[in-house]
Design a protein around this motif. Structure first.
Motif, mmCIF file in Angstrom:
data_model
loop_
_atom_site.group_PDB
_atom_site.id
_atom_site.type_symbol
_atom_site.label_atom_id
_atom_site.label_comp_id
_atom_site.label_asym_id
_atom_site.label_seq_id
_atom_site.Cartn_x
_atom_site.Cartn_y
_atom_site.Cartn_z
ATOM 1 N N LEU A 1 5.687 -1.627 4.077
ATOM 2 C CA LEU A 1 6.240 -0.621 4.994
ATOM 3 C C LEU A 1 6.671 0.654 4.270
ATOM 4 N N HIS A 2 7.116 0.538 3.021
ATOM 5 C CA HIS A 2 7.587 1.711 2.280
ATOM 6 C C HIS A 2 6.486 2.750 2.062
ATOM 7 N N ARG A 3 5.242 2.355 2.211
ATOM 8 C CA ARG A 3 4.121 3.281 2.010
ATOM 9 C C ARG A 3 3.916 4.214 3.208
ATOM 10 N N TYR A 4 4.563 3.895 4.323
ATOM 11 C CA TYR A 4 4.390 4.640 5.563
ATOM 12 C C TYR A 4 5.647 5.442 5.887
ATOM 13 N N ALA A 5 5.486 6.436 6.760
ATOM 14 C CA ALA A 5 6.624 7.254 7.177
ATOM 15 C C ALA A 5 7.679 6.367 7.840
ATOM 16 N N PRO A 6 8.941 6.763 7.742
ATOM 17 C CA PRO A 6 10.004 5.987 8.393
ATOM 18 C C PRO A 6 9.681 5.789 9.881
ATOM 19 N N GLY A 7 9.893 4.567 10.344
ATOM 20 C CA GLY A 7 9.652 4.251 11.751
ATOM 21 C C GLY A 7 8.241 3.773 12.063
ATOM 22 N N VAL A 8 7.306 3.956 11.132
ATOM 23 C CA VAL A 8 5.934 3.482 11.356
ATOM 24 C C VAL A 8 5.886 2.000 10.996
ATOM 25 N N VAL A 9 5.560 1.163 11.986
ATOM 26 C CA VAL A 9 5.556 -0.278 11.767
ATOM 27 C C VAL A 9 4.239 -0.945 12.185
ATOM 28 N N ARG A 10 3.330 -0.169 12.803
ATOM 29 C CA ARG A 10 2.059 -0.724 13.257
ATOM 30 C C ARG A 10 0.900 0.095 12.712
ATOM 31 N N ASN A 11 -0.213 -0.576 12.499
ATOM 32 C CA ASN A 11 -1.430 0.065 11.998
ATOM 33 C C ASN A 11 -2.575 -0.241 12.965
ATOM 34 N N THR A 12 -3.471 0.727 13.131
ATOM 35 C CA THR A 12 -4.687 0.527 13.910
ATOM 36 C C THR A 12 -5.855 0.473 12.936
ATOM 37 N N GLU A 13 -6.613 -0.619 13.004
ATOM 38 C CA GLU A 13 -7.699 -0.888 12.070
ATOM 39 C C GLU A 13 -9.022 -0.927 12.840
ATOM 40 N N HIS A 14 -9.991 -0.137 12.401
ATOM 41 C CA HIS A 14 -11.317 -0.074 13.026
ATOM 42 C C HIS A 14 -12.276 -0.937 12.204
ATOM 43 N N VAL A 15 -13.096 -1.756 12.875
ATOM 44 C CA VAL A 15 -13.910 -2.770 12.194
ATOM 45 C C VAL A 15 -15.381 -2.346 12.088
ATOM 46 N N PHE A 16 -15.931 -2.534 10.890
ATOM 47 C CA PHE A 16 -17.330 -2.247 10.594
ATOM 48 C C PHE A 16 -17.960 -3.443 9.896
ATOM 49 N N GLY A 17 -19.279 -3.501 9.935
ATOM 50 C CA GLY A 17 -20.040 -4.447 9.147
ATOM 51 C C GLY A 17 -20.960 -3.684 8.215
ATOM 52 N N LEU A 18 -21.296 -4.294 7.093
ATOM 53 C CA LEU A 18 -22.241 -3.713 6.143
ATOM 54 C C LEU A 18 -23.094 -4.837 5.577
ATOM 55 N N GLN A 19 -24.382 -4.816 5.926
ATOM 56 C CA GLN A 19 -25.296 -5.809 5.377
ATOM 57 C C GLN A 19 -25.890 -5.286 4.079
ATOM 58 N N VAL A 20 -25.849 -6.132 3.045
ATOM 59 C CA VAL A 20 -26.395 -5.777 1.728
ATOM 60 C C VAL A 20 -27.333 -6.890 1.271
ATOM 61 N N PRO A 21 -28.272 -6.569 0.376
ATOM 62 C CA PRO A 21 -29.162 -7.615 -0.130
ATOM 63 C C PRO A 21 -28.415 -8.628 -0.997
ATOM 64 N N VAL A 22 -28.922 -9.853 -1.019
ATOM 65 C CA VAL A 22 -28.390 -10.877 -1.926
ATOM 66 C C VAL A 22 -28.477 -10.326 -3.352
ATOM 67 N N GLY A 23 -27.459 -10.550 -4.129
ATOM 68 C CA GLY A 23 -27.452 -10.091 -5.514
ATOM 69 C C GLY A 23 -26.945 -8.672 -5.701
ATOM 70 N N THR A 24 -26.466 -8.043 -4.633
ATOM 71 C CA THR A 24 -25.905 -6.693 -4.764
ATOM 72 C C THR A 24 -24.758 -6.735 -5.764
ATOM 73 N N PRO A 25 -24.808 -5.887 -6.800
ATOM 74 C CA PRO A 25 -23.723 -5.907 -7.791
ATOM 75 C C PRO A 25 -22.410 -5.400 -7.194
ATOM 76 N N VAL A 26 -21.326 -6.015 -7.631
ATOM 77 C CA VAL A 26 -19.977 -5.642 -7.193
ATOM 78 C C VAL A 26 -19.198 -5.201 -8.426
ATOM 79 N N ARG A 27 -18.595 -4.031 -8.334
ATOM 80 C CA ARG A 27 -17.765 -3.495 -9.419
ATOM 81 C C ARG A 27 -16.391 -3.194 -8.829
ATOM 82 N N LEU A 28 -15.438 -4.052 -9.126
ATOM 83 C CA LEU A 28 -14.093 -3.922 -8.552
ATOM 84 C C LEU A 28 -13.294 -2.819 -9.233
ATOM 85 N N ASN A 29 -12.407 -2.207 -8.460
ATOM 86 C CA ASN A 29 -11.410 -1.299 -9.006
ATOM 87 C C ASN A 29 -10.248 -2.197 -9.455
#
Length: 150
Positions: free
Chosen positions: A86-114
């Motif tokens: 909660l500290h990351r949001y403005a005071p009084g903000v307690v809810r988030n709206t999340e929009h959903v997507f899909g992404l199809q990738v080939p098997v073996g797609t490399p992943v490089r994490l942050n």
């Protein structure tokens, strides 16, 4: 150094999957055993959800995708923000709206994490991936995957 701006309570959830419906899960660096799909908030109010989704996929996994490769599922989740973030949001903000997507990738797609954001990744069959998710909205989205791929 100026204070970090508050997060915008509008975000994306991107379910990354292979044609066989194996789902990529990534483990958060700031929460032990918190497996999830790619998520992230808008950087600015006028950033579209498609732009946010493409940016977050690239930042969190190293997978480059254009907005045309993302599938907008037309779903939004509205949920209470976890108390520890909660500290990351403005005071009084307690809810988030999340929009959903899909992404199809080939098997073996490399992943490089942050490493500042995630510590590990795994590909799991969609039902197992849903069971492994910490977030109920993330699990529900993964369980809907077959209907969006069909």
């Amino acid at each position: 150094m100026p204070p970090k701006p508050f997060k915008i309570p509008e975000s994306v959830l991107v379910v990354i999957h292979t044609p066989a419906l194996d789902v990529l899960l990534i483990n958060r660096a700031d929460a032990e055993n918190f497996w999830q799909s790619v998520t992230g908030a808008k950087d600015r109010e006028d950033e579209s959800f498609l732009e946010t989704a493409a940016r977050e996929v690239a930042e969190e996994t190293g997978i480059a995708c254009g907005p045309d490769s993302l599938q907008d599922w037309g779903l939004e989740n509205v949920y209470a923000i976890y108390p520890q973030w909660l500290h990351r949001y403005a005071p009084g903000v307690v809810r988030n709206t999340e929009h959903v997507f899909g992404l199809q990738v080939p098997v073996g797609t490399p992943v490089r994490l942050n490493p500042r954001e995630h510590t590990a990744y795994q590909w799991l069959p969609w039902r197992e991936a849903a069971d492994a998710c910490f977030s109920a909205s993330n699990a529900e989205a993964i369980l809907m995957l077959p209907q969006f791929v069909a």
